[in-house]
Design a protein around this motif. Structure first.
Motif, PDB file in Angstrom:
ATOM      1  N   GLY A   9       6.268   1.843   4.565  1.00  0.00           N
ATOM      2  CA  GLY A   9       5.275   0.877   5.007  1.00  0.00           C
ATOM      3  C   GLY A   9       4.641   1.265   6.307  1.00  0.00           C
ATOM      4  O   GLY A   9       4.119   0.428   7.025  1.00  0.00           O
ATOM      5  N   ALA A  10       4.685   2.524   6.658  1.00  0.00           N
ATOM      6  CA  ALA A  10       4.115   2.964   7.916  1.00  0.00           C
ATOM      7  C   ALA A  10       2.620   2.764   7.923  1.00  0.00           C
ATOM      8  O   ALA A  10       1.944   2.824   6.915  1.00  0.00           O
ATOM      9  CB  ALA A  10       4.456   4.441   8.161  1.00  0.00           C
ATOM     10  N   GLY A  11       2.101   2.523   9.097  1.00  0.00           N
ATOM     11  CA  GLY A  11       0.665   2.312   9.198  1.00  0.00           C
ATOM     12  C   GLY A  11      -0.084   3.630   9.206  1.00  0.00           C
ATOM     13  O   GLY A  11       0.475   4.708   9.136  1.00  0.00           O
ATOM     14  N   GLY A  12      -1.405   3.541   9.340  1.00  0.00           N
ATOM     15  CA  GLY A  12      -2.212   4.748   9.395  1.00  0.00           C
ATOM     16  C   GLY A  12      -2.683   5.178   8.029  1.00  0.00           C
ATOM     17  O   GLY A  12      -2.414   4.565   7.022  1.00  0.00           O
ATOM     18  N   GLY A  13      -3.397   6.307   8.022  1.00  0.00           N
ATOM     19  CA  GLY A  13      -3.976   6.817   6.783  1.00  0.00           C
ATOM     20  C   GLY A  13      -2.974   7.616   5.992  1.00  0.00           C
ATOM     21  O   GLY A  13      -1.820   7.763   6.362  1.00  0.00           O
ATOM     22  N   GLY A 120       3.153   2.046  -6.425  1.00  0.00           N
ATOM     23  CA  GLY A 120       3.980   0.948  -5.941  1.00  0.00           C
ATOM     24  C   GLY A 120       5.133   1.345  -5.047  1.00  0.00           C
ATOM     25  O   GLY A 120       6.070   0.569  -4.842  1.00  0.00           O
ATOM     26  N   PHE A 121       5.097   2.537  -4.447  1.00  0.00           N
ATOM     27  CA  PHE A 121       6.168   2.948  -3.556  1.00  0.00           C
ATOM     28  C   PHE A 121       6.002   2.371  -2.158  1.00  0.00           C
ATOM     29  O   PHE A 121       6.968   2.243  -1.414  1.00  0.00           O
ATOM     30  CB  PHE A 121       6.206   4.478  -3.443  1.00  0.00           C
ATOM     31  CG  PHE A 121       6.773   5.167  -4.649  1.00  0.00           C
ATOM     32  CD1 PHE A 121       8.139   5.257  -4.830  1.00  0.00           C
ATOM     33  CD2 PHE A 121       5.940   5.708  -5.610  1.00  0.00           C
ATOM     34  CE1 PHE A 121       8.673   5.897  -5.948  1.00  0.00           C
ATOM     35  CE2 PHE A 121       6.460   6.356  -6.722  1.00  0.00           C
ATOM     36  CZ  PHE A 121       7.827   6.437  -6.903  1.00  0.00           C
ATOM     37  N   SER A 122       4.777   2.072  -1.791  1.00  0.00           N
ATOM     38  CA  SER A 122       4.472   1.671  -0.426  1.00  0.00           C
ATOM     39  C   SER A 122       3.747   0.337  -0.402  1.00  0.00           C
ATOM     40  O   SER A 122       3.105  -0.064  -1.375  1.00  0.00           O
ATOM     41  CB  SER A 122       3.590   2.742   0.236  1.00  0.00           C
ATOM     42  OG  SER A 122       3.097   2.305   1.478  1.00  0.00           O
ATOM     43  N   PHE A 123       3.852  -0.347   0.742  1.00  0.00           N
ATOM     44  CA  PHE A 123       3.046  -1.555   0.911  1.00  0.00           C
ATOM     45  C   PHE A 123       1.964  -1.325   1.960  1.00  0.00           C
ATOM     46  O   PHE A 123       1.372  -2.266   2.466  1.00  0.00           O
ATOM     47  CB  PHE A 123       3.920  -2.767   1.284  1.00  0.00           C
ATOM     48  CG  PHE A 123       4.939  -2.495   2.357  1.00  0.00           C
ATOM     49  CD1 PHE A 123       4.604  -2.551   3.693  1.00  0.00           C
ATOM     50  CD2 PHE A 123       6.240  -2.188   2.012  1.00  0.00           C
ATOM     51  CE1 PHE A 123       5.527  -2.302   4.680  1.00  0.00           C
ATOM     52  CE2 PHE A 123       7.191  -1.938   2.998  1.00  0.00           C
ATOM     53  CZ  PHE A 123       6.830  -1.992   4.337  1.00  0.00           C
ATOM     54  N   ARG A 124       1.732  -0.036   2.298  1.00  0.00           N
ATOM     55  CA  ARG A 124       0.609   0.271   3.182  1.00  0.00           C
ATOM     56  C   ARG A 124      -0.691  -0.183   2.519  1.00  0.00           C
ATOM     57  O   ARG A 124      -1.589  -0.713   3.156  1.00  0.00           O
ATOM     58  CB  ARG A 124       0.551   1.780   3.453  1.00  0.00           C
ATOM     59  CG  ARG A 124      -0.569   2.164   4.406  1.00  0.00           C
ATOM     60  CD  ARG A 124      -0.785   3.661   4.450  1.00  0.00           C
ATOM     61  NE  ARG A 124       0.386   4.371   4.925  1.00  0.00           N
ATOM     62  CZ  ARG A 124       0.951   5.358   4.266  1.00  0.00           C
ATOM     63  NH1 ARG A 124       0.484   5.726   3.085  1.00  0.00           N
ATOM     64  NH2 ARG A 124       1.997   5.987   4.767  1.00  0.00           N
ATOM     65  N   HIS A 125      -0.775   0.082   1.203  1.00  0.00           N
ATOM     66  CA  HIS A 125      -1.884  -0.420   0.406  1.00  0.00           C
ATOM     67  C   HIS A 125      -1.277  -1.200  -0.750  1.00  0.00           C
ATOM     68  O   HIS A 125      -0.310  -0.768  -1.360  1.00  0.00           O
ATOM     69  CB  HIS A 125      -2.745   0.735  -0.131  1.00  0.00           C
ATOM     70  CG  HIS A 125      -3.268   1.641   0.938  1.00  0.00           C
ATOM     71  ND1 HIS A 125      -4.176   1.224   1.873  1.00  0.00           N
ATOM     72  CD2 HIS A 125      -2.995   2.944   1.221  1.00  0.00           C
ATOM     73  CE1 HIS A 125      -4.453   2.234   2.693  1.00  0.00           C
ATOM     74  NE2 HIS A 125      -3.743   3.283   2.315  1.00  0.00           N
ATOM     75  N   ASP A 126      -1.837  -2.337  -1.056  1.00  0.00           N
ATOM     76  CA  ASP A 126      -1.287  -3.173  -2.123  1.00  0.00           C
ATOM     77  C   ASP A 126      -1.371  -2.466  -3.468  1.00  0.00           C
ATOM     78  O   ASP A 126      -2.342  -1.776  -3.782  1.00  0.00           O
ATOM     79  CB  ASP A 126      -2.067  -4.492  -2.191  1.00  0.00           C
ATOM     80  CG  ASP A 126      -1.454  -5.469  -3.181  1.00  0.00           C
ATOM     81  OD1 ASP A 126      -0.216  -5.441  -3.349  1.00  0.00           O
ATOM     82  OD2 ASP A 126      -2.211  -6.247  -3.792  1.00  0.00           O
ATOM     83  N   GLY A 127      -0.322  -2.627  -4.260  1.00  0.00           N
ATOM     84  CA  GLY A 127      -0.282  -2.037  -5.590  1.00  0.00           C
ATOM     85  C   GLY A 127       0.768  -2.726  -6.430  1.00  0.00           C
ATOM     86  O   GLY A 127       1.486  -3.611  -5.954  1.00  0.00           O
TER      87      GLY A 127
END
Length: 339
Positions: A9-13, A120-127
């Motif tokens: 869930g790290a921020g950034g690009g 769906g591995f990350s919540f940096r971007h919704d999926g």
């Protein structure tokens, strides 16, 4: 190549693909031209390309079909010296005939997978709440929406080392009764609302739960344990086992395997009653951690550790999972598919 815990869930690009501890991996493999090396975790091919450039042939494995598809270009470029195999690395000894000179495993989830919201591995971007590396079997949503309260708490507590595992599991049980979880942002927001996030908190409060779900859905610890036994069967005498881990649980499994396979004696080997176990691995070096410069350049590498050992002439021993000391967790097949 792989991402460590706390980065889901790290921020950034999107992160660049940077092979972790690459120089140390190549040094540990002790590559010579014409050798055959198994790269059990192909990912974006960072290790594989470097091994090929060092003059060895590579059998590269990945259970993610998208990784294999992307690697076909490299396979065509290196005609005859690279063979891609879609499958679990726990069966790596079944993908080769005879024995090989080296096995390298880079444990975890790849940067490519984290950066693809639809996985769906990350919540940096919704999926979608998925997390399946192979795309088959029960998903993270199936686990979240069907596991009993105690099972959820054990998964979060052990695999994620989440201190508030019980509270989070109770919250999930309450909310899913009204509407099942289906999106990564939905679950992450619910956890943050429950736990809160202070201004000095370095990671999102849902990071450890997402890590636990990913490890559980893909049976990553079981796969690693089985892969170590497979490597013992696949390596020729003098062959090198090199493993890079990103999580204390993974590193503990590798450390215990190498210690067990290094041979132990009860009593003195010079006494008649002594029981000496001939080692199947030797030359085990102290774990190598990521240097400050690499950790700064590639934050996902900050928790990486490399362990290596050399295969002896002793025949492979029976696979005994008790050496790892893993607790009993619900089998992923116990989750009922909910979508």
């Amino acid at each position: 190549m792989m991402a460590g815990p706390g980065d889901e869930g790290a921020g950034g690009g999107p992160a660049r693909h940077i092979p972790v501890l690459l120089a140390e991996v190549l040094d540990a493999l002790r590559i010579e031209a014409g050798q055959t090396i198994i790269d059990g975790t192909f990912g974006a091919g960072g290790y594989t390309r470097a091994i090929l450039e060092a003059g060895a042939n590579v059998v590269a494995i990945d259970r993610d079909p998208t990784a294999i598809a992307a690697g076909r270009v490299m396979e065509a470029e290196i005609s005859g010296r690279l063979r891609l195999v879609e499958g679990p690395f726990s069966a790596l000894d079944q993908y080769v005939e005879g024995t090989v000179d080296g096995v390298v495993l880079d444990i975890g989830v790849s940067s490519m997978q984290i950066d693809e919201a639809e996985r769906g591995f990350s919540f940096r971007h919704d999926g979608p709440l998925d997390m399946r590396m192979s795309g088959n079997g029960a998903s993270a949503a199936d686990v979240v929406n069907s596991y009993k309260l105690g099972d959820l708490a054990r998964v979060f507590g052990f695999l994620g080392e989440e201190r508030q595992a019980g509270r989070i599991a109770r919250m999930i049980e309450d909310k899913r009764a009204r509407r099942p979880f289906s999106r990564t942002a939905e679950l992450a927001d619910a956890i943050q609302t429950l736990v809160g996030r202070g201004p000095k908190d370095k990671i999102h409060p849902a990071t450890r739960v997402f890590q636990a779900l990913r490890i559980h859905v893909n049976d990553e610890l079981g796969e690693l344990a089985r892969a170590l036994f497979a490597a013992e069967r696949a390596l020729k005498p003098g062959g090198r086992l090199v493993v890079v881990t990103f999580h204390s649980l993974e590193d503990r499994i590798v450390k215990r395997f190498i210690a067990d396979r290094a041979g132990k004696a009860s009593g003195s080997r010079h006494l008649p009653e002594a029981h000496f176990i001939a080692p199947t691995f030797t030359d085990a070096a102290k774990a190598i951690a990521t240097g400050e410069a690499e950790a700064e350049a590639n934050p996902r590498a900050r928790s990486a550790k490399l362990r290596a050992a050399t295969r002896t002439e002793t025949a492979p021993r029976t696979a005994d999972f008790s050496i790892f000391g893993l607790p009993k967790l619900p089998a992923i097949g116990d989750a009922e598919e909910t979508h």
